[in-house]
Scaffold this motif. Structure first.
Motif, mmCIF file in Angstrom:
data_model
loop_
_atom_site.group_PDB
_atom_site.id
_atom_site.type_symbol
_atom_site.label_atom_id
_atom_site.label_comp_id
_atom_site.label_asym_id
_atom_site.label_seq_id
_atom_site.Cartn_x
_atom_site.Cartn_y
_atom_site.Cartn_z
ATOM 1 N N TYR A 43 0.831 -1.418 -0.043
ATOM 2 C CA TYR A 43 0.089 -0.056 0.008
ATOM 3 C C TYR A 43 0.793 1.214 0.018
ATOM 4 O O TYR A 43 1.924 1.320 0.625
ATOM 5 C CB TYR A 43 -0.834 0.062 1.317
ATOM 6 N N VAL A 44 0.297 2.310 -0.776
ATOM 7 C CA VAL A 44 1.111 3.511 -0.732
ATOM 8 C C VAL A 44 0.121 4.642 -0.530
ATOM 9 O O VAL A 44 -0.972 4.401 -0.302
ATOM 10 C CB VAL A 44 1.896 3.870 -1.786
ATOM 11 N N GLY A 45 0.821 5.635 -0.033
ATOM 12 C CA GLY A 45 -0.111 6.882 0.135
ATOM 13 C C GLY A 45 -1.158 6.552 1.290
ATOM 14 O O GLY A 45 -0.708 6.165 2.331
ATOM 15 N N ASP A 46 -2.338 6.955 1.064
ATOM 16 C CA ASP A 46 -3.408 7.044 2.095
ATOM 17 C C ASP A 46 -3.648 5.502 2.591
ATOM 18 O O ASP A 46 -4.040 5.348 3.680
ATOM 19 C CB ASP A 46 -4.934 7.661 1.677
ATOM 20 N N LYS A 48 -1.524 3.541 2.737
ATOM 21 C CA LYS A 48 -0.334 2.945 3.656
ATOM 22 C C LYS A 48 -0.551 3.705 4.920
ATOM 23 O O LYS A 48 -0.479 2.912 6.154
ATOM 24 C CB LYS A 48 0.779 3.555 3.050
ATOM 25 N N ILE A 49 -0.950 4.830 5.050
ATOM 26 C CA ILE A 49 -1.398 5.631 6.273
ATOM 27 C C ILE A 49 -2.322 4.943 6.968
ATOM 28 O O ILE A 49 -2.191 4.603 8.305
ATOM 29 C CB ILE A 49 -1.528 7.234 5.760
ATOM 30 N N GLU A 52 -1.217 1.919 8.492
ATOM 31 C CA GLU A 52 -0.353 2.131 9.620
ATOM 32 C C GLU A 52 -1.131 2.526 10.933
ATOM 33 O O GLU A 52 -0.933 2.011 12.113
ATOM 34 C CB GLU A 52 0.693 3.362 9.173
ATOM 35 N N LYS A 53 -2.207 3.312 10.575
ATOM 36 C CA LYS A 53 -2.993 3.725 11.695
ATOM 37 C C LYS A 53 -3.704 2.450 12.306
ATOM 38 O O LYS A 53 -3.888 2.380 13.539
ATOM 39 C CB LYS A 53 -4.227 4.703 11.327
ATOM 40 N N ALA A 72 4.519 -2.586 10.549
ATOM 41 C CA ALA A 72 3.914 -2.538 9.174
ATOM 42 C C ALA A 72 5.002 -1.905 8.168
ATOM 43 O O ALA A 72 5.476 -0.898 8.651
ATOM 44 C CB ALA A 72 2.727 -1.755 8.805
ATOM 45 N N ALA A 74 6.104 -0.637 4.339
ATOM 46 C CA ALA A 74 5.766 -0.616 2.995
ATOM 47 C C ALA A 74 6.833 -1.107 2.159
ATOM 48 O O ALA A 74 8.122 -0.763 2.265
ATOM 49 C CB ALA A 74 5.393 0.957 2.687
ATOM 50 N N THR A 362 -10.986 3.971 2.642
ATOM 51 C CA THR A 362 -10.314 4.830 2.478
ATOM 52 C C THR A 362 -10.214 5.321 1.219
ATOM 53 O O THR A 362 -9.924 6.476 0.788
ATOM 54 C CB THR A 362 -8.893 4.750 3.046
#
Lengths: 486, 986
Positions: A43-46, A48-49, A52-53, A72, A74, A362
């Motif tokens: 995952y990248v960008g949102d 990913k975020i 991670e959240k 996690a 990336a 998301t």
């Protein structure tokens, strides 16, 4: 005395056996000494975020209760992730050690499992837990009948993204209807018309027509095109590739022709970037990219707002309305009991409705638990989206189409077999290369002042098709993948 | 009693003490050496080292990044100054022109991509002082912001453009983000744009300083409002004058920061974590902080001030942290700023926090394990001690158990224990037992052979009863069968049911099985653990005794009462009726000796039986008729009327006895003659012995005075003659024990005045006899003269032998009993023994009885034949035939003192003696004058020519050989001279 001792021993051993058998009681986890789980994802960008959240939330709640800490990491794109995993699994020099959990497509899972590095998740999921997942999604992670190697995380389908503002402008001029975009033939025709229309806008410059259409995943285009036309190019059942010339020819012609003549294009990294740059009006892409569809495009160093139109995936005429169903799940590495269990605990938590919906929504993914679709929160979220920001509304539109495709129409995921992922790559890369080559050739021909028909003739679609097939065959041979031609 | 413990317990206690002592010693040694606390110190040191290493790594890595970014910024600065010159504008106005901005953005992107490629950061950005797309908006800043989600891979394909013109995206085939924008918007809140303002401010403060000096680290913040906390480091974009008009920066997002710079893998202890935050005066200011992971996020509260207390080592602190309790913090200051940086006071500090108990876990664990090990070892050692001691002592225990359970009848066999001392002991005991058994067997055998009906039993406290074969036999039980205490009490009761009165421990027992009457003697004694007893079958003894008692009561020959029965019965009757009159009749048969001598003892016995039939006459009066001995009978009558009536009854015995005749073998029918004496109770005596004595005396009187008659006791006569009776026993004793001695009276030679010899005068040593005459009288009465003679002669010779030297040539005069002489055997003995003394011996004899003259002359002849001399004693004392005796020619004549005393003035006596002397001298017979008690008598006899003299005047009888008084000798010599002169004169 001795009899009594025997009875006691028997009783004790039975007790131990029973204790060992009772599920859910025994755990390898220790809250005081938490096990550290490394998770690799693409995952990248949102996304990913968001992941991670979610991991943070897990670590501070269930994780800390049960003694699991997830890290996690990336790994960039799917391809990079898969390379890293393959290298790790094969023990390539300088490769990282295997992660405990990683995002994985079925094809890859089969390969890694072949190395004996995957854990059967059946050991950690009860039947009751498994039936909560959409059966179709779960099945795509199940191999050799029963082995559950991939737990679905989120799913996506592909649909047709349209810059409605641009389309409407063109449609108003050309009198074309968006319904034209229901078939690949219609798309091709509309793209042709669009090219001509834009080319006409600058009469001084010939051949500067703009592209209408983009294809994010060429592999999916080939696979689902075959499927729409009744062929499973990746024949998982028979573990072979089926090359149906008629079907493949149609697919080839549409893409190759479109690309060569500039009806279709691929400039930026993703087709959504091309939309943002104003280089494309529409593209077929994953529902998970919904959030990436912009609400404005950059034009002359300024932001120009656009509207978004979501349409179903185009169908080859005469074909069935199949759309791709995809999405990597996560696999758990064969490691120590505590790590495996920790990973399973995380996955259970992560795919539970609440977390799954949060994460999925998301960017436009679909949750994997059947209950999620009936979930009030899910529905409320959809409604909130449809009345929210422009981006939210875009996402809502994507969900509308995606859910329609999932629920009402047919979605298809090819049944993988060993090497089938390479087949995807082969199909995609070879066709993209053909397209790229065609375009370059066509540019030369255009400069020579040839008409579109002449160019097509000059390019010799039949020959190019045969060339494509030859490339495919040779690559399949190289990879030792069986194929049949029809 | 001293308390005794088993060997097993003693060994157990001893070894357990050793084990305990060893364990305690070990624990003490560990405690004293404080080994565990060394581990704690080691843990702290390790923690400090790790943190320091992490700090160095961090410093190096960040320092490199800063250098790279500064370098890149300086290059960009130069490039942009050039670009501005080309565009004909000032650098701070570059954003205003579209194409200039596009160029600027592309050039900046080049720097950003370079930074992203070269450094481990998650993003890089470039911000200008104004917005190209929104030129009128002062809050908008044109910017290029590129993120790299995979900083470690070095791959550029994952770059995502958050902010920037699409041209940049196209240039690098870079995806645009969801929140893709053209501008970075300045937030209104204070400090939110510090990453932009601070470096520019710094650059304005320190003009033309090195780039790094302007660098500014912003605390974590959500820069792009995408929920991603990032830390940024920014440097100013400076124009040629050093005025800032933008910033270039890098971004490190929190997940990557912790993964890359504060990796968990570093942490040695669980529940530990890193945190980077500001530290001021030993206080961690958690207004902002960079956590290393979940734990730090969980336990560190934003805004909190965490006070640290200094620990022992440098850089080591302690603090308390919620549920984790006391934490040990290793603190290192990070070098993110140059020393001359205006932001250096931000004090970025790396702290590693470890729960104290975790840090000390190892030492605690080691301590616990060690203590458990010691305890386990101790317990195991105890176990081993018990087991080993058990096996070690088992044999001995078995041995003692075996011995305890031994029956006395068992033969002992000890199993070898393998312990030499014990085995030696048991072998010795076994040997002893063997010997004991042999002794026991021998004893049993002896007992058996002795035919003594005797058995034993032992009653032990542990309810066991052991019997010998005899007792089994007695009770008709199977030998060796087990007898319980209850059984035994029953048997015992049965055996002792009938005690015999007056006889201790004797029980009458009727054996119902054999139907035999028995008597048993049962004796018991306490033994240490019960009692032992002996049972003897005394049936035979008892029966024998009864039979003996019967024999003693009755005379076997006659069936009359025995002597003892008489005494007993008489005593009883007197005791019963002491006031009645009784009579003891003592009877002696007169002619039993004659009958015996004539017809033999059988006829004598018949005589006795016949006599007894006569005496049974008294049985009709309730008399006790008894035979005392031989021919003596005694009858006691009691309570038969008054004395006269009784006397009459007694006298009637003679007429009654006339009809009893004894037919002797010669065909004569003889009357049975007997003499009898009567003594009266209580007139003559009051007890049976006295009665018998008196009646005997009365009978004795009858015998002497009128044989065949009955005499009553005559008290006067009795008093006169009693010594004869009384000393009957004494004479026997005197003879048996030779209770006489000799006194010696000198006999003086009247010619020389010398002592020519001594007369041995017998002196009794018993008080019963006053003088030799009484001895002679009693001896004669008891017919003991022969014995007396024998004793006198033998003793005289003994005495002579004894005093032979003292006596020298002098003679001894021995008084001999004329009627007696030694038998041949004694004579031979004397001749053998004392022959050498014969010539010194002069035997004195007297003529008492003319009837014995023959016997006397024979005796004298016998003496003379032996070479001994004969003296005729008491000559002239009145016997008729003295002259005749002279014919026997004795050697010496002793003139009786009757004739000597007063001779000096009695002419008759002078004439008579002168004749006798004359006669004797003619015949060659020497003359002794006896009884010289006065000097004038001496003078007379000397004058008359008498040879020798004796008498008190010349010397009394003494128990030694007295020498003569010299005066007396002179007197005699003078008288002799005178006499010779007188005769010469005549």
């Amino acid at each position: 005395m001795k009899r009594r001792m025997k009875l006691v021993c028997l009783f004790l051993s039975m007790l131990i056996t029973l204790t060992a058998c009772s599920p859910g009681e025994k755990t390898a986890l220790d809250p005081k000494n938490p096990v550290s789980i490394t998770l690799w994802h693409y995952y990248v960008g949102d996304n990913k975020i968001a992941l991670e959240k979610a991991v943070d939330a897990f670590n501070t709640s269930v994780g800390s209760e049960k003694g699991v800490v997830v890290n996690a990491v990336a790994k960039g794109s799917v391809a990079e992730l898969e390379k890293a995993v393959t290298d790790a699994a094969n023990g390539v020099i300088n490769a990282e050690s295997m992660p405990d959990v990683f995002s994985c497509y079925p094809d890859k899972a089969l390969e890694i499992d072949g190395l004996g590095k995957l854990c059967d998740l059946n050991d950690y999921f009860t039947k009751a837990e498994k039936v909560q997942y959409v059966e179709e999604f779960l099945n795509s992670g199940q191999f050799d009948g029963e082995r559950l190697l991939i737990l679905p995380i989120v799913k996506s389908t592909e649909l047709l993204y349209v810059n409605e503002t641009a389309w409407n402008e063109f449609a108003a001029e050309s009198g074309l209807d968006a319904s034209k975009l229901g078939t690949w033939e219609g798309v091709y025709a509309a793209a042709q018309a669009y090219y001509k229309w834009t080319d006409a806008q600058t009469p001084t410059i010939v051949g500067d027509g703009k592209s209408l259409m983009g294809v994010d995943s060429v592999a999916n285009y080939v696979i689902i095109g075959n499927k729409q036309l009744g062929v499973e190019v990746i024949d998982g059942e028979n573990q072979q590739v089926v090359l149906n010339k008629d079907v493949m020819k149609k697919i080839f012609d549409t893409y190759y022709g479109g690309m060569s003549l500039g009806y279709f294009n691929a400039v930026g990294k993703f087709r959504s970037d091309d939309i943002k740059a104003g280089d494309l009006v529409a593209y077929v892409g994953s529902s998970s990219g919904a959030a990436y569809f912009p609400t404005w495009i950059e034009k002359d160093n300024t932001q120009q707002p656009i509207n978004f139109l979501a349409l179903s995936y185009p169908v080859f005429s005469g074909g069935s309305p199949d759309a791709i169903q995809q999405g990597a799940g996560m696999s758990v590495t064969n490691s120590t009991p505590d790590k495996q269990e920790g990973a399973a605990v995380f996955l259970k938590w992560f795919t539970a409705e609440a977390q799954n919906i949060d994460f999925a929504m998301t960017t436009g993914y679909l949750p994997v638990q059947a209950g999620a679709y009936e979930n009030e929160a899910f529905k409320t979220s959809l409604e909130t989206l449809s009345t929210g920001t422009d981006t939210d509304q875009n996402i809502a539109k994507v969900y509308e189409i995606a859910l329609d495709q999932i629920m009402e129409r047919e979605t298809y995921a090819s049944l993988p077999f060993k090497g089938s992922y390479e087949v995807r790559t082969t199909l995609e890369k070879s066709l993209m290369a053909m397209g790229e080559a065609g375009r370059q050739n066509a540019v030369v021909l255009k400069e020579q002042g040839l008409s579109e028909e002449e160019i097509l003739a000059a390019l010799d679609l039949n020959a190019r098709f045969e060339e494509w097939l030859t490339v495919i065959r040779s690559q399949l041979d190289e990879s030792g993948i069986a194929y049949v031609e029809k | 009693m001293k308390k005794t413990w088993t060997l097993r317990r003693q060994l157990n206690i001893l070894l357990a003490l050793i084990v305990t002592f060893q364990s305690v010693a070990l624990l003490s040694a560990l405690w004293v050496s404080q080994v565990f606390f060394m581990l704690d110190a080691e843990a702290v040191r390790l923690l400090n080292n790790t943190t320091e290493t992490r700090k160095k790594t961090f410093d190096a890595s960040v320092g490199q990044t800063i250098a790279n970014v500064a370098d890149e910024t300086e290059q960009l600065n130069a490039a942009l100054i050039l670009l501005a010159q080309q565009q004909g504008s000032a650098p701070n106005a570059l954003y205003l022109n579209d194409s200039a901005y596009n160029e600027t953005a592309l050039r900046a992107s080049q720097s950003l991509v370079t930074i992203l490629k070269e450094n481990q950061v998650t993003g890089a950005f470039f911000v200008l002082n104004g917005s190209n797309s929104n030129k009128g908006d002062p809050a908008a800043h044109s910017a290029v912001y590129i993120r790299n989600s995979t900083p470690d891979s070095g791959v550029t394909s994952n770059y995502l453009m958050e902010i920037g013109p699409i041209a940049v995206s196209k240039q690098y085939t870079m995806a645009t983000s969801i929140r893709w924008d053209l501008d970075l918007r300045r937030e209104n809140s204070a400090g939110a744009f510090d990453f932009y303002e601070k470096p520019i401010w710094a650059s304005s403060q320190f003009k033309n300083a090195e780039m790094e000096r302007y660098g500014y680290w912003s605390p974590p913040r959500d820069l792009l409002q995408d929920n991603q906390q990032v830390v940024t480091y920014t440097l100013p974009i400076l124009d040629e004058n050093g005025n800032g008009y933008g910033v270039m920066g890098i971004e490190i997002d929190m997940p990557y920061f912790s993964q890359q710079y504060l990796p968990d893998s570093d942490l040695l202890y669980h529940n530990s974590f890193y945190v980077i935050t500001q530290m001021i005066d030993q206080t961690l200011n958690l207004d902002w902080f960079i956590p290393s992971g979940v734990l730090a996020e969980t336990y560190l509260k934003s805004g909190e001030q965490l006070t640290l207390t200094k620990g022992q080592d440098k850089g080591i602190f302690e603090t308390r942290l919620g549920a984790l309790g006391t934490m040990v913090a290793s603190v290192q200051k990070l070098k993110v700023y140059s020393d001359n940086s205006p932001f250096a006071d931000q004090n970025w500090t790396l702290a590693c926090l470890v729960p104290k108990d975790v840090l000390r876990e190892n030492s605690v664990s080691v301590r616990e394990k060690l203590i458990y090990s010691i305890l386990m070892t101790t317990v195991l050692a105890f176990g081993a001690v018990f087991v080993l001691v058990y096996f070690f002592t088992r044999k001995i225990s078995r041995l003692s158990k075996y011995v305890r359970e031994l029956s006395p009848y068992d033969e002992i066999y000890f199993k070898p224990t393998g312990m030499r001392e014990v085995d030696d002991l048991t072998a010795a005991v076994q040997l002893l037992n063997q010997r004991l058994m042999n002794v026991s067997k021998t004893t049993s055998k002896i007992l058996e052979l002795s035919l003594l009906p005797i058995g034993g039993y032992e009653v032990l406290e542990n309810s066991q009863v052991i019997l010998t074969d005899f007792v089994y036999w007695l009770l008709h039980l199977e030998p060796g069968s087990v007898i319980t205490l209850d059984d035994w009490s029953r048997y015992y009761l049965q055996l002792t049911k009938k005690p015999v009165a007056g006889q201790e421990n004797i029980y009458e027992y009727y054996d119902a099985y054999t139907e035999k009457q028995m008597w048993l003697r049962i004796l018991e004694a306490k033994s240490p653990n019960g009692l032992v007893g002996v049972i003897q079958d005394v049936t035979d003894d008892i029966e024998e005794k009864r039979r003996l008692t019967n024999e003693l009561d009755y005379d076997a020959l006659t069936g009359l009462f025995s002597n003892t029965a008489l005494k007993r019965e008489t005593t009883r009757r007197i005791a019963e009726k002491p006031n009645e009159i009784g009579a003891m009749i003592f009877i002696d048969l007169d002619n039993l000796k004659y009958i015996n001598d004539t017809f033999g003892h059988d006829v004598g016995d018949r005589l006795i039986i016949r006599a007894s039939e006569i005496f049974r006459y008294f049985e009709q009066f309730g008399g006790i008729v008894s035979r005392i001995s031989g021919d003596e009978f005694a009858i006691y009558l009691h309570d038969c009327g008054n004395q006269e009536e009784l006397r009459q009854k007694i006298k009637n015995l003679y007429p009654y006895g006339k009809s009893f005749l004894l037919t002797t073998p010669d065909g004569n029918e003889n009357q049975i003659c007997f003499s009898a004496g009567v003594a009266w109770y209580p007139q003559d005596a009051s007890n049976v012995l006295e009665l018998l004595k008196r009646s005997d005396f009365a009978m004795y009187e009858a015998k002497h005075k009128e044989k065949g008659c009955l005499f009553e006791f005559n008290r006067e006569y009795y008093q006169q003659m009693s010594y004869l009776l009384e000393n009957r026993e004494a004479i026997n004793r005197l003879l048996d024990e030779q209770l006489i001695r000799f006194a010696f009276q000198p006999i003086v030679d009247l010619k020389s005045g010398e002592i020519m010899g001594y007369e041995a005068l017998m002196r009794p040593l018993l008080e019963n006899f006053k003088n030799p005459r009484e001895i002679l009288a009693v001896a004669a009465a008891q017919s003991k003269l022969a014995q007396l003679e024998r004793m006198i002669i033998l003793m005289a010779f003994q005495t002579l032998d004894k005093h032979a030297e003292e006596l020298g040539e002098r003679k001894i005069f021995i008084n001999s009993i004329p009627s007696q002489r030694l038998n041949d055997e004694d004579h031979l003995f004397v001749e053998m023994q004392y022959r050498q003394y014969f010539k010194q011996v002069i035997i004195e004899v007297t003529e008492e009885d003319s009837r014995n003259i023959e016997l006397l002359s024979e005796k004298i002849r016998f003496i003379k034949n032996n070479g001994m001399a004969i003296a005729l004693d008491d000559f002239g004392s009145g016997y008729s035939n003295e002259i005749r005796i002279l014919s026997l020619l004795p050697d010496i004549i002793k003139i009786d003192m009757e004739m000597i005393q007063g001779i000096n003035n009695n002419v008759d006596k002078q004439n008579l003696v002168a004749n006798l002397v004359n006669f004797c001298h003619n015949k060659g017979v020497k003359v002794v004058a006896e009884g010289i008690e006065a000097s004038n008598d001496l003078a007379t006899v000397i004058a008359m020519g008498i040879d020798y003299a004796q008498g008190f005047y010349l010397g009394q009888p003494m128990f030694e050989f007295a020498a003569i008084d010299p005066e007396l000798q002179n007197e005699i010599r003078e008288l002799q001279k005178k006499a010779i002169q007188n005769s010469l004169e005549e």
